[in-house]
Design an enzyme around this catalytic site. Structure first.
Site, mmCIF file in Angstrom:
data_model
loop_
_atom_site.group_PDB
_atom_site.id
_atom_site.type_symbol
_atom_site.label_atom_id
_atom_site.label_comp_id
_atom_site.label_asym_id
_atom_site.label_seq_id
_atom_site.Cartn_x
_atom_site.Cartn_y
_atom_site.Cartn_z
ATOM 1 N N GLY A 93 0.877 -1.331 -0.138
ATOM 2 C CA GLY A 93 0.270 -0.043 -0.156
ATOM 3 C C GLY A 93 0.790 1.123 -0.028
ATOM 4 N N CYS A 103 5.479 -13.606 0.309
ATOM 5 C CA CYS A 103 4.794 -14.251 -0.583
ATOM 6 C C CYS A 103 4.713 -15.471 -1.300
ATOM 7 C CB CYS A 103 4.708 -13.302 -1.884
ATOM 8 S SG CYS A 103 4.347 -11.437 -1.358
ATOM 9 N N ALA A 154 1.404 -16.485 -11.010
ATOM 10 C CA ALA A 154 2.823 -15.795 -11.285
ATOM 11 C C ALA A 154 4.006 -16.146 -10.363
ATOM 12 C CB ALA A 154 2.699 -14.419 -11.467
ATOM 13 N N LYS A 194 3.430 -18.514 1.160
ATOM 14 C CA LYS A 194 2.006 -18.318 1.495
ATOM 15 C C LYS A 194 1.167 -18.247 0.086
ATOM 16 C CE LYS A 194 0.612 -13.586 1.342
ATOM 17 N NZ LYS A 194 -0.229 -13.388 0.521
ATOM 18 N N LEU A 230 5.050 -5.999 -7.723
ATOM 19 C CA LEU A 230 6.468 -5.644 -7.330
ATOM 20 C C LEU A 230 7.263 -6.571 -6.349
ATOM 21 C CD1 LEU A 230 6.735 -4.699 -3.819
ATOM 22 C CD2 LEU A 230 4.979 -2.814 -4.854
HETATM 23 N N1 LIG Z 1 5.072 -7.540 0.336
HETATM 24 C C1 LIG Z 1 4.964 -7.411 -1.057
HETATM 25 O O1 LIG Z 1 6.205 -7.629 -1.470
HETATM 26 C C2 LIG Z 1 3.820 -7.831 -1.638
HETATM 27 C C3 LIG Z 1 3.794 -7.749 -3.231
HETATM 28 C C4 LIG Z 1 2.712 -7.893 -4.073
HETATM 29 C C5 LIG Z 1 1.474 -8.439 -3.117
HETATM 30 N N2 LIG Z 1 1.326 -8.251 -1.986
HETATM 31 C C6 LIG Z 1 0.220 -8.482 -1.291
HETATM 32 O O2 LIG Z 1 -0.257 -7.237 -0.803
HETATM 33 C C7 LIG Z 1 -0.989 -7.578 0.471
HETATM 34 C C8 LIG Z 1 -0.241 -6.838 1.453
HETATM 35 O O3 LIG Z 1 0.927 -6.925 1.798
HETATM 36 P P1 LIG Z 1 1.908 -6.084 2.691
HETATM 37 O O4 LIG Z 1 3.180 -6.743 2.593
HETATM 38 O O5 LIG Z 1 1.755 -4.871 2.090
HETATM 39 O O6 LIG Z 1 1.354 -6.379 3.983
HETATM 40 P P2 LIG Z 1 1.786 -5.714 5.493
HETATM 41 O O7 LIG Z 1 1.462 -6.401 6.619
HETATM 42 O O8 LIG Z 1 3.141 -4.816 5.276
HETATM 43 O O9 LIG Z 1 0.586 -4.172 5.553
HETATM 44 C C9 LIG Z 1 -0.640 -4.367 5.499
HETATM 45 C C10 LIG Z 1 -1.148 -3.404 6.426
HETATM 46 O O10 LIG Z 1 -2.674 -3.481 6.475
HETATM 47 C C11 LIG Z 1 -2.878 -3.183 7.720
HETATM 48 N N3 LIG Z 1 -4.412 -3.429 7.995
HETATM 49 C C12 LIG Z 1 -5.047 -4.687 8.076
HETATM 50 N N4 LIG Z 1 -6.266 -4.655 8.353
HETATM 51 C C13 LIG Z 1 -6.614 -3.169 8.260
HETATM 52 C C14 LIG Z 1 -7.860 -2.668 8.348
HETATM 53 N N5 LIG Z 1 -9.240 -3.304 8.583
HETATM 54 N N6 LIG Z 1 -8.150 -1.288 8.027
HETATM 55 C C15 LIG Z 1 -6.669 -0.647 7.792
HETATM 56 N N7 LIG Z 1 -5.576 -1.133 7.848
HETATM 57 C C16 LIG Z 1 -5.497 -2.652 7.976
HETATM 58 C C17 LIG Z 1 -1.961 -3.743 8.608
HETATM 59 O O11 LIG Z 1 -1.968 -2.904 9.828
HETATM 60 C C18 LIG Z 1 -0.975 -3.686 7.923
HETATM 61 O O12 LIG Z 1 -0.119 -2.337 8.081
HETATM 62 C C19 LIG Z 1 -0.947 -9.031 0.790
HETATM 63 O O13 LIG Z 1 -2.235 -9.696 0.404
HETATM 64 C C20 LIG Z 1 0.316 -9.612 -0.080
HETATM 65 O O14 LIG Z 1 0.238 -10.818 -0.437
HETATM 66 C C21 LIG Z 1 2.741 -8.318 -1.138
HETATM 67 O O1 LIG Z 2 16.934 -16.331 -8.809
HETATM 68 C C1 LIG Z 2 16.263 -16.477 -7.484
HETATM 69 C C2 LIG Z 2 15.418 -15.127 -7.378
HETATM 70 C C3 LIG Z 2 15.073 -15.128 -5.996
HETATM 71 N N1 LIG Z 2 15.370 -15.767 -4.989
HETATM 72 C C4 LIG Z 2 14.700 -15.771 -3.674
HETATM 73 O O2 LIG Z 2 13.562 -15.724 -3.653
HETATM 74 C C5 LIG Z 2 13.013 -14.925 -2.848
HETATM 75 C C6 LIG Z 2 11.829 -14.015 -3.317
HETATM 76 O O3 LIG Z 2 12.590 -13.071 -4.070
HETATM 77 P P1 LIG Z 2 11.776 -12.047 -5.155
HETATM 78 O O4 LIG Z 2 10.739 -12.659 -5.774
HETATM 79 O O5 LIG Z 2 12.736 -11.171 -5.769
HETATM 80 O O6 LIG Z 2 11.234 -10.838 -3.887
HETATM 81 P P2 LIG Z 2 9.685 -10.558 -3.346
HETATM 82 O O7 LIG Z 2 9.560 -9.268 -3.057
HETATM 83 O O8 LIG Z 2 9.105 -11.980 -2.494
HETATM 84 O O9 LIG Z 2 8.656 -10.630 -4.879
HETATM 85 C C7 LIG Z 2 7.839 -11.875 -5.072
HETATM 86 O O10 LIG Z 2 6.661 -11.840 -4.258
HETATM 87 C C8 LIG Z 2 5.920 -10.546 -4.467
HETATM 88 C C9 LIG Z 2 4.678 -10.766 -3.763
HETATM 89 O O11 LIG Z 2 3.481 -11.542 -4.206
HETATM 90 C C10 LIG Z 2 5.660 -10.358 -6.027
HETATM 91 O O12 LIG Z 2 4.762 -9.319 -6.202
HETATM 92 C C11 LIG Z 2 6.852 -10.280 -6.991
HETATM 93 O O13 LIG Z 2 6.505 -10.192 -8.310
HETATM 94 C C12 LIG Z 2 7.620 -11.585 -6.718
HETATM 95 O O14 LIG Z 2 8.887 -11.681 -7.354
HETATM 96 C C13 LIG Z 2 14.077 -14.236 -2.025
HETATM 97 O O15 LIG Z 2 14.539 -14.959 -0.776
HETATM 98 C C14 LIG Z 2 15.194 -14.373 -2.945
HETATM 99 O O16 LIG Z 2 16.639 -14.024 -2.582
HETATM 100 C C15 LIG Z 2 16.230 -16.783 -5.421
HETATM 101 O O17 LIG Z 2 16.484 -17.585 -4.380
HETATM 102 N N2 LIG Z 2 17.031 -16.930 -6.622
#
Ligand SMILES: NC(=O)c1ccc[n+]([C@@H]2O[C@H](COP(=O)([O-])OP(=O)(O)OC[C@H]3O[C@@H](n4cnc5c(N)ncnc54)[C@H](O)[C@@H]3O)[C@@H](O)[C@H]2O)c1
Ligand SMILES: O=c1ccn([C@@H]2O[C@H](COP(=O)(O)OP(=O)(O)O[C@H]3O[C@H](CO)[C@@H](O)[C@H](O)[C@H]3O)[C@@H](O)[C@H]2O)c(=O)[nH]1
Length: 468
Positions: free
Chosen positions: A18, A278, A225, A281, A165
């Site tokens: 977010g 991610c 993905a 999960k 991302l």
């Molecule tokens: N972390 C990543 O790189 C990544 C990338 C792509 C997608 N996602 C997905 O995006 C979602 C969020 O991930 P994140 O890493 O940002 O999680 P996060 O735990 O960092 O952030 C989620 C936030 O939502 C807040 N929250 C929960 N319920 C709420 C409510 N009812 N009202 C207001 N705030 C509330 C929490 O307090 C928390 O700060 C997940 O579904 C995750 O799978 C994460």
């Molecule tokens: O060749 C590789 C690439 C990654 N990793 C590991 O894999 C994990 C995940 O890496 P990365 O995917 O780069 O980071 P995330 O932030 O977890 O991103 C993934 O998870 C996000 C949450 O869903 C998605 O949005 C992204 O597209 C997806 O890449 C890490 O521990 C990396 O070190 C490896 O071991 N080998």
């Protein structure tokens, strides 16, 4: 119908997704007011301070450029919902810990509470966008909750807009995404809502990169993905075990395989195992979905990706013990890197945690260093957020201010995160301060093996065997 113009955006959830996503929208769309809300006061205070709650290269500049102008962080969730025309729901969707589907299914409680809140406080129609990663057909339950609780005259259109991302490169990923995916119902209202969200992204994303699909395809594409990316890592890690047993070298194998244009070279780096909030999960979520759909073979297939990852982490930890003559009791082991990858302070599902726990269970003395992770976070991880008592492990763990300090006197140096600074450490000096034989275990295939061997280290690398 006239096109819907988005003037005010609310993002529920000021986390890793977010925060950066909506900060970039505020930067690229100066005419839209963006308010990011969260129930967590400390997190919002940090977003409003000079010390942002997450470390992400380039994020500070984006936030500082727009905060107070068209970017706001607040705990007043209701007000931001009421004022917005478009709401991103970007709350956490962790794996369920108890009840039906425990250990596999996504916990949708946060998402449903946020959805209910939207219905309860809205006095006008809104577009509600699923940004969180969710199981396929979640939009349907969101719609039911919204319709059952809305005020007369308020209509909601639900879109799926999963985020792709990666942490550590979030800002560059958001500036130039491979694609933006928007799923909608294929009704006139659904397609109008889709166009409204497209108009936001088209401020900086080329139109051909904005993909529009049906709702369920969009939801499933996100899980797909992540599952396929993680599958590549588990495949290369499985091959790394064969390399170690045969004398082949996994970097060479991955290079050769990746040259095939049908395959491509990215995401083929063998490692100590994947981490992050991610991959595991989302695959477990897919496993649960497959089982619920009575597709046990499909579930088994995806589960194997996670099992291989567990195997890789265990295999690496065992290798350290075996190499140190089958015991590490009382020995000092330095772990370099605690984050699940470089350029982030995030430690969720970091392989370092399992590896440290393994060493501690073998009664080793563990020293730790990470350039971004705080000492308090490391303790939360080591105690599984208070579920494991800290007192028995405290005497065996030292958290250090530098890699050099962590390595001083260590019988083994174990690199778990590929931070750039580990490449340029003064390895000669480190060697002088280590007992002999001095071992380096490179869990990221990032160090100059030959240079370290020349200094005198015995170097053990994932995916390269000792057979000539
Ligand atoms: N972390 C990543 O790189 C990544 C990338 C792509 C997608 N996602 C997905 O995006 C979602 C969020 O991930 P994140 O890493 O940002 O999680 P996060 O735990 O960092 O952030 C989620 C936030 O939502 C807040 N929250 C929960 N319920 C709420 C409510 N009812 N009202 C207001 N705030 C509330 C929490 O307090 C928390 O700060 C997940 O579904 C995750 O799978 C994460
Ligand atoms: O060749 C590789 C690439 C990654 N990793 C590991 O894999 C994990 C995940 O890496 P990365 O995917 O780069 O980071 P995330 O932030 O977890 O991103 C993934 O998870 C996000 C949450 O869903 C998605 O949005 C992204 O597209 C997806 O890449 C890490 O521990 C990396 O070190 C490896 O071991 N080998």
């Amino acid at each position: 119908m006239a096109p819907i113009t988005v003037k005010k955006i609310c993002c529920i959830g000021a986390g890793y997704v977010g925060g950066p996503t909506c900060a970039v929208i505020a930067l690229k769309c100066p005419n839209i007011i963006v308010t990011i809300v969260d129930l967590n006061q400390a997190r919002i205070d940090a977003w409003n301070s000079d010390n942002l709650p997450i470390y992400e290269p380039g994020l500070d500049e984006v936030v500082k450029a727009r905060r107070g102008k068209n970017l706001f962080f607040s705990t007043d969730v209701d007000k931001a919902i009421a004022e917005a025309d478009l709401i991103f729901v970007s709350v956490n969707t962790p794996t369920k810990k108890s009840g039906i589907g425990a250990g596999f299914a996504a916990d949708l409680n946060y998402l449903q509470l946020a959805t209910r809140r939207i219905a309860e406080v809205s006095t006008s129609s809104k577009i509600v966008v699923e940004k969180s990663t969710v199981p396929c057909r979640t939009a349907e339950s969101m719609r039911t909750i919204l319709e059952a609780n809305s005020k007369p005259g308020c209509h909601f259109q639900i879109l799926s807009n999963p985020e792709f991302l990666a942490e550590g490169t979030a800002i560059q990923d958001l500036f130039a995404p491979d694609r933006v995916l928007i799923g909608s119902l294929q009704t006139d209202e659904g397609l109008d809502a889709c166009k409204a969200l497209m108009s936001v992204y088209s401020n900086w994303v080329p139109t051909e990169r904005i993909l529009t699909v049906g709702l369920w395809s969009s939801e499933l594409s996100k899980l797909a993905a992540n599952a396929m990316l993680a599958q590549r890592i588990s495949s290369v890690n499985a091959l790394s075990a064969i390399c170690e047993a045969t004398g082949a070298n996994i970097d060479e194998v991955a290079f050769a395989v990746g040259k095939d244009s049908r395959m491509g070279s990215k995401f083929l780096k063998a490692s100590v195992g994947f981490g992050g909030s991610c991959f595991q999960k989302d695959i477990l979520n897919l496993v649960y979905l497959s089982e619920s759909l009575h597709l046990p073979e499909v579930a088994k297939y995806w589960r194997a990706v996670v099992e291989m990852n567990e195997y890789q982490k265990d295999r690496f930890a065992h290798k350290v013990v075996e190499t140190l003559f089958n015991t590490i009791t009382g020995k000092k082991i330095a772990i370099l890197g605690w984050a699940f990858k470089k350029d982030t302070g995030d430690t969720r599902e970091s392989p370092s945690i399992s590896i440290a726990n393994h060493f501690l269970s073998e009664k080793a003395r563990v020293t730790l260093y990470d350039p971004q992770v705080t000492e308090s976070q490391i303790w939360l991880d080591l105690t599984n957020y208070g579920e494991v008592p800290a007192e028995p492990i405290k005497p065996h763990v030292t958290i250090c201010e530098s890699a050099e300090e962590a390595c001083k006197g260590a019988e083994a140096i174990v690199v778990c995160t590929e931070w750039d600074e580990f490449k340029t450490l003064d390895w000669e000096k480190i060697y002088k301060n280590c007992p002999r034989p001095a071992f380096v275990f490179d869990g990221r295939l990032m160090l100059d093996r030959k240079a370290l061997q020349k200094i005198g280290f015995s170097v053990v690398t994932i995916g390269s065997g000792d057979r000539p």
